[in-house]
Motif scaffolding. Structure first.
Motif, short mmCIF file in Angstrom:
data_model
loop_
_atom_site.label_atom_id
_atom_site.label_comp_id
_atom_site.label_asym_id
_atom_site.label_seq_id
_atom_site.Cartn_x
_atom_site.Cartn_y
_atom_site.Cartn_z
N LEU A 186 49.54 1.82 -8.41
CA LEU A 186 49.14 2.90 -7.50
C LEU A 186 48.72 4.17 -8.22
O LEU A 186 47.89 4.93 -7.73
CB LEU A 186 50.30 3.22 -6.55
N ASN A 187 49.33 4.41 -9.40
CA ASN A 187 49.05 5.61 -10.20
C ASN A 187 49.14 6.88 -9.36
O ASN A 187 48.22 7.72 -9.34
CB ASN A 187 47.66 5.50 -10.84
N LEU A 188 50.25 7.04 -8.66
CA LEU A 188 50.47 8.23 -7.84
C LEU A 188 50.83 9.43 -8.71
O LEU A 188 51.36 9.26 -9.82
CB LEU A 188 51.59 7.98 -6.82
N LYS A 189 50.58 10.60 -8.21
CA LYS A 189 50.95 11.82 -8.93
C LYS A 189 52.39 12.17 -8.57
O LYS A 189 52.67 12.80 -7.56
CB LYS A 189 50.01 12.97 -8.55
N ILE A 190 53.30 11.75 -9.44
CA ILE A 190 54.73 11.89 -9.16
C ILE A 190 55.21 13.28 -9.60
O ILE A 190 54.89 13.74 -10.70
CB ILE A 190 55.53 10.81 -9.92
N PRO A 191 55.97 13.96 -8.75
CA PRO A 191 56.53 15.26 -9.15
C PRO A 191 57.58 15.08 -10.24
O PRO A 191 58.04 13.97 -10.49
CB PRO A 191 57.16 15.78 -7.85
N GLU A 192 57.93 16.17 -10.88
CA GLU A 192 58.91 16.11 -11.96
C GLU A 192 60.27 15.66 -11.41
O GLU A 192 60.82 16.26 -10.50
CB GLU A 192 59.05 17.47 -12.62
N ILE A 193 60.79 14.56 -11.98
CA ILE A 193 62.10 14.05 -11.59
C ILE A 193 63.13 14.59 -12.58
O ILE A 193 63.11 14.27 -13.76
CB ILE A 193 62.13 12.50 -11.61
N LEU A 194 64.01 15.44 -12.07
CA LEU A 194 65.01 16.05 -12.95
C LEU A 194 66.11 15.07 -13.33
O LEU A 194 66.58 15.07 -14.47
CB LEU A 194 65.63 17.27 -12.27
N ILE A 195 66.53 14.23 -12.39
CA ILE A 195 67.63 13.31 -12.65
C ILE A 195 67.35 11.95 -12.00
O ILE A 195 66.95 11.88 -10.84
CB ILE A 195 68.97 13.85 -12.12
#
Length: 579
Positions: free
Chosen positions: A332-341
């Motif tokens: 899908l190559n989605l634009k994932i937000p920053e995952i902190l944990i």
């Protein structure tokens, strides 16, 4: 903004390769006291602090509720349950995947002083009947249907008089203790109480009575029963207290840094597991985190889209879930937000999984957890400052106010660095196996030390690692499966003389179920499809063997004991041909 206020100081956990001369006993004593709250009081506290903030979002249902709404709905449903005649300590089951009504029902049962019994939605009729009878469930809440699982029709089969009963109470049920069937449906089903109608019947006076009831519910009372299998293969009903669940979730929330920053957490963990009901649901209440449910059952694409659409900065799951996530992300190559944990439990993390979490899903911090149903979930977890690489070998360090020791087969404490069985003593331990003092005594003595059945190595700084399982448990995608239950059922097949079930290593699921079968007549044969059909409606789908291997004999010791650890070696060629 989030990046600036959430700085992780990484360090490497160092261990000596030599065995210590000190006995492997560790007690983490820290200044912070326990949270002396019931689950109902915890919800009220969250409402007072966070009010209109989103508490729970159900992506598939396109619904959301605030903390205020969660408390109001819980109170309304609690009064509805009490108006049915249910009394303090009665057991109410939730038989459903992750829906908003599960969340509401869970809170309502706690607010009513009842005991919540969590049931796997994949249970067949025999499995369901066993659990209902085991703990004397008086009311059950379930959807009418979910996918192929016809919940209402299955209950009608189990209780033939259901469809001939008036909505409100089942009369003359000789099969089990069930008196009330509450269904989530847009129809009025014969004999069943409609969930929404029950929710909306409460008067203002009823809601006042629920609030007044809270002071009479003891923090030490039983609050939840979750079923876990044992070496006998029969499910055991683990009774957990308000105190244990509130504090287990509190300590885990702090180690996940929920006390430092507002988290919006995507979690596909099933609510009928301690990971879903305690770490995810209760953990979000302590510091006002928003819990996002991507779908009723795990769906990799749904979870990815929940992270993107809801702008989640935290996720919880098993290694299996995350393997599926990056497989979907590559497509899908989605634009994932920053995952902190990313909080990960259920099985150990491989170096490749750690690398993919960091590179494909852009996770900043990986938190590993270890726990059992009997310890109210998490009793070991990495600290916020631990490096991501530490989770490749260690499950973390002992939680606050938890004692841990490692013993040998004779019950003697071994030295730090030596393997043995992990034992835990803490107020987070279960109260007991419900109405089963003998099974309780097998794992937890009068001294309250609980034997986990897991082979561990403990170090002087409280960090530990799993080196094997004393029990024969199979962990398939985070699901705990015990071979004897499957073996006992397969052995009822007319052509089977004996069966041995083990876990077969699998890159995606961690382990798959493999059945090694000796036939009564060697001229006959059985295929995986034959076994699948035989198990249908009698074993949950995740227990059905993926690998079926017909053998002439089993590897044994000279004394005749079967050596399960040699199966993979002895039958490597047969397994390879099945892949």
């Amino acid at each position: 903004m989030i990046r600036n206020c959430f700085r992780i100081k990484k360090f490497s956990v160092r261990f000596s390769s030599t065995i210590s001369s000190k006995p492997s006993y560790y007690h983490r004593v820290e200044g912070e006291s326990f949270q002396y709250l019931t689950i109902g009081q915890l919800l009220k506290q969250a409402t007072e602090k966070y009010g209109d903030r989103q508490a729970f979002i159900s992506c598939e249902e396109k619904s959301q509720i605030s903390f205020n709404e969660a408390l109001h709905k819980a109170n309304k449903l609690a009064s509805g349950l009490l108006n049915l005649g249910l009394e303090k300590g009665d057991r109410v089951a939730i038989w459903s995947p992750n829906f908003e009504f599960w969340y509401t029902s869970y809170m309502a049962i706690a607010r009513a002083g009842l005991i919540c019994v969590t049931l796997n939605p994949a249970y067949t009729i025999p499995e369901l009947n066993f659990c209902l009878n085991k703990v004397g469930v008086k009311a059950i809440i379930s959807p009418e249907v979910f996918r192929k699982q016809q919940h209402y029709e299955m209950l009608s089969t189990l209780i033939p008089q259901l469809k001939n009963s008036k909505a409100g109470k089942i009369e003359g049920n000789a099969t089990n203790s069930l008196q009330h069937v509450i269904t989530v449906s847009d129809k009025k089903l014969p004999g069943a109480i409609n969930f929404l109608e029950l929710l909306n019947l409460s008067s203002e006076n009823d809601l006042i009575k629920v609030e007044e009831l809270q002071s009479s519910i003891s923090v030490d009372d039983g609050s939840m029963i979750q079923f876990t299998s044992g070496t006998t293969g029969q499910p055991k009903a683990t009774l957990l207290s308000h105190f244990a669940m509130v504090n287990s979730s509190y300590y885990s929330a702090i180690r996940n840094s929920l006390d430092k920053i507002y988290m919006k957490c995507s979690s596909p963990l099933p609510f009928f597991h301690v990971g879903g009901s305690i770490v995810s649901v209760l953990g979000s209440l302590h510091f006002g985190a928003t819990l996002v449910s991507p779908s009723p059952h795990f769906d990799g694409e749904a979870m990815l889209r929940s992270i993107v659409n809801e702008k989640c900065n935290m996720m919880i799951g098993t290694p299996t879930f995350f393997v599926d996530l990056w497989s979907k992300q590559r497509a899908l190559n989605l634009k994932i937000p920053e995952i902190l944990i990313a909080c990960v439990g259920g099985s150990l993390l491989s170096p490749q999984i750690v690398k993919d979490l960091e590179t494909i899903l852009k996770v900043k911090k990986i938190s590993s957890v270890y726990g059992l149903t009997e310890t109210s979930s998490v009793i070991m977890q990495t600290l916020p400052g631990d490096s991501n690489q530490s989770v490749e070998e260690f499950v973390g360090t002992v939680s606050k106010n938890v004692e841990a020791k490692i013993i040998d087969r004779d019950g003697k404490t071994v030295n730090f660095g030596e393997p043995g069985e992990l034992c835990i003593r803490t107020s987070l331990n279960m109260l007991c196996y419900f109405n089963d003092p003998e099974k309780t005594k097998e794992v937890m003595g009068d001294d309250r030390w609980l034997k986990t059945g897991d082979q561990f190595i403990l170090y002087e700084n409280g960090y530990g690692k799993v080196v094997g399982r004393i029990k024969d448990m199979i962990i398939r995608g985070g699901e705990n499966i015990f071979p004897k239950e499957i073996e006992d059922y397969l052995n009822t097949h007319e052509d089977i003389a004996e069966t041995q079930v083990i876990g077969i290593p699998d890159d995606r699921m961690g382990e798959e179920v493999g059945a090694f079968i000796k036939l009564k007549d060697s001229s006959k044969t059985l295929t995986q499809n034959d076994i699948k059909e035989f198990c249908k409606n009698n074993l949950a789908h995740f227990k059905v063997p993926k690998f079926v291997i017909i053998v002439e004999d089993f590897p044994k010791t000279l004394s005749g004991k079967i050596q399960k650890f040699k199966f993979l070696e002895f039958y490597a060629d047969k397994l390879k041909n099945l892949e």
